[in-house]
Design an enzyme around this catalytic site. Structure first.
Site, PDB file in Angstrom:
ATOM      1  N   ARG A  57       1.198  13.320  21.488  1.00 43.20           N
ATOM      2  CA  ARG A  57       2.233  13.604  22.483  1.00 43.20           C
ATOM      3  C   ARG A  57       2.444  15.078  22.767  1.00 43.20           C
ATOM      4  NH1 ARG A  57       2.803   9.052  20.515  1.00 43.20           N
ATOM      5  NH2 ARG A  57       2.179  10.163  18.661  1.00 43.20           N
ATOM      6  N   LYS A  86     -15.461  29.188  10.015  1.00 41.97           N
ATOM      7  CA  LYS A  86     -16.286  30.291   9.483  1.00 41.97           C
ATOM      8  C   LYS A  86     -15.425  31.288   8.721  1.00 41.97           C
ATOM      9  CE  LYS A  86     -18.852  30.052  13.797  1.00 41.97           C
ATOM     10  NZ  LYS A  86     -18.922  30.751  15.079  1.00 41.97           N
ATOM     11  N   HIS A 135      10.374  21.627  14.738  1.00 42.16           N
ATOM     12  CA  HIS A 135       9.624  21.189  15.921  1.00 42.16           C
ATOM     13  C   HIS A 135      10.606  21.337  17.089  1.00 42.16           C
ATOM     14  CE1 HIS A 135       6.901  19.181  18.493  1.00 42.16           C
ATOM     15  NE2 HIS A 135       6.632  18.093  17.794  1.00 42.16           N
TER      16      HIS A 135
HETATM   17  N1   CP Z   1       6.337  13.671  18.319  1.00 42.01           N
HETATM   18  C1   CP Z   1       5.194  14.340  18.073  1.00 42.01           C
HETATM   19  O1   CP Z   1       5.206  15.519  17.662  1.00 42.01           O
HETATM   20  O2   CP Z   1       4.067  13.599  18.277  1.00 42.01           O
HETATM   21  P1   CP Z   1       2.586  14.127  18.067  1.00 42.01           P
HETATM   22  O3   CP Z   1       2.416  14.419  16.585  1.00 42.01           O
HETATM   23  O4   CP Z   1       1.693  13.033  18.553  1.00 42.01           O
HETATM   24  O5   CP Z   1       2.431  15.394  18.856  1.00 42.01           O
END
Ligand code: CP
Length: 309
Positions: A57, A86, A135
């Site tokens: 995503r 490398k 995140h």
């Molecule tokens: N929600 C999310 O971060 O999904 P992915 O790990 O697929 O990017």
């Protein structure tokens, strides 16, 4: 000048409510624009991505977002095919990617990786997931989803269930929710409670209760945010096996929830939400993924245009 211009997006803690609301307003504008006007926002701009961990995503939504606003993307999604193999350092890889792009999107296994990249790069860096730490663009997408689906954030009762120890989306969401007046109920196995080194920081921002029993407050929740047990982050597989499948949201549990409870999940899911829930009006996790494209387009547009869009 637009305050987000050339700004790194490293932690959701760097955003206050007013700034989040501005991003939501820009996201709504993106949604309302017709495709040809949308494509003018980042015409000729390049997004560079570096993914040291797998993603579906986040990487694809950044890619789709940039294309939708007229820009293009290039990058490394499989680090094993890059010169990292490398022995090239993260600093040099970031330096190189900064030459080829106007904005850099980084996902990395290590906490602090995006902040480090931002120090190296002369281009804005967007954290697409740093270890178990944060995140932030997921949190912006999650808060936008809550606002869209519930028409407000203040006053809501929000349950967050699953892997609260290793799930970085949980930390960013909690810091982001700290800008609002919400009641948060955390549900996890004892071994996967919020990390003790983050409790102080979270408590400064919001009040929460903790429980191992998903049914305890289930009939009061306006939003249930479900997370995957992060198998890959357990140092010992035995420990993972003890908590695997701890919570499964199925139709039986749904019957105990408020009729309009919104079920969210950052995805990917394994078994924590039964597929039969997908067709119910409560399931908003695929819509949430769609909103991720629009919120990221909004962030890119704001980051790359001095006067906004
Ligand atoms: N929600 C999310 O971060 O999904 P992915 O790990 O697929 O990017």
């Amino acid at each position: 000048m637009n305050e987000f211009y050339q700004k790194d997006i490293i932690s959701i803690k760097d955003f206050n409510q007013e700034q989040l609301e501005k991003i939501f307003a820009s996201t709504n504008k993106i949604i309302s624009l017709n495709p040809s006007n949308r494509r003018e926002i980042c015409q000729g701009k390049t997004l560079g991505y570096l993914f040291y961990e797998p993603s579906t995503r986040t990487r694809l939504s950044f890619d789709a977002a940039m294309a939708s606003i007229g820009g293009n993307s290039l990058g490394i999604s499989d680090i094993s095919s890059s010169s990292t193999q490398k022995g090239e350092s993260l600093a040099d890889t970031v330096e190189i990617m900064s030459i080829y792009s106007d904005v850099l999107v980084l996902r990395h296994t290590l906490d602090g990786s995006s902040r480090f990249a931002a120090e190296v790069s002369d281009k804005p860096v967007i954290n697409a997931g740093s270890g178990t730490e944060e995140h932030p663009t997921q949190a912006i997408q999650d808060l936008f989803t809550i606002k869209k689906e519930k028409k407000k954030i203040d006053g809501l009762k929000i349950g967050i269930v699953g892997d609260l120890k290793y799930g970085r989306t949980v930390y960013s969401l909690l810091y982001g929710l700290g800008n609002y007046d919400v009641a948060v109920h955390l549900i996890s196995p004892e071994s996967l409670r919020i990390r003790s080194d983050s409790v102080y920081e979270i408590k400064k921002r919001l009040d929460f209760t903790e429980s191992t029993n998903i049914e305890e407050y289930i009939d009061e929740l306006d939003v249930l945010y479900v997370t995957r047990i992060q198998k890959e982050r357990f140092p010992d597989e035995e420990e993972y096996l003890k908590v695997k499948g701890s919570y499964i949201v199925g139709l039986d549990l749904l019957k105990k929830m408020k009729d309009d409870c919104t079920i969210m999940h950052p995805l990917p899911r394994i078994d924590e939400i039964s597929p039969e829930v997908d067709k119910t009006k409560n399931a908003k996790y695929f819509k949430q993924a769609e909103y991720g494209k629009y919120t990221r387009a909004s962030l890119l547009g704001l980051t790359l245009n001095e006067n906004g869009f």
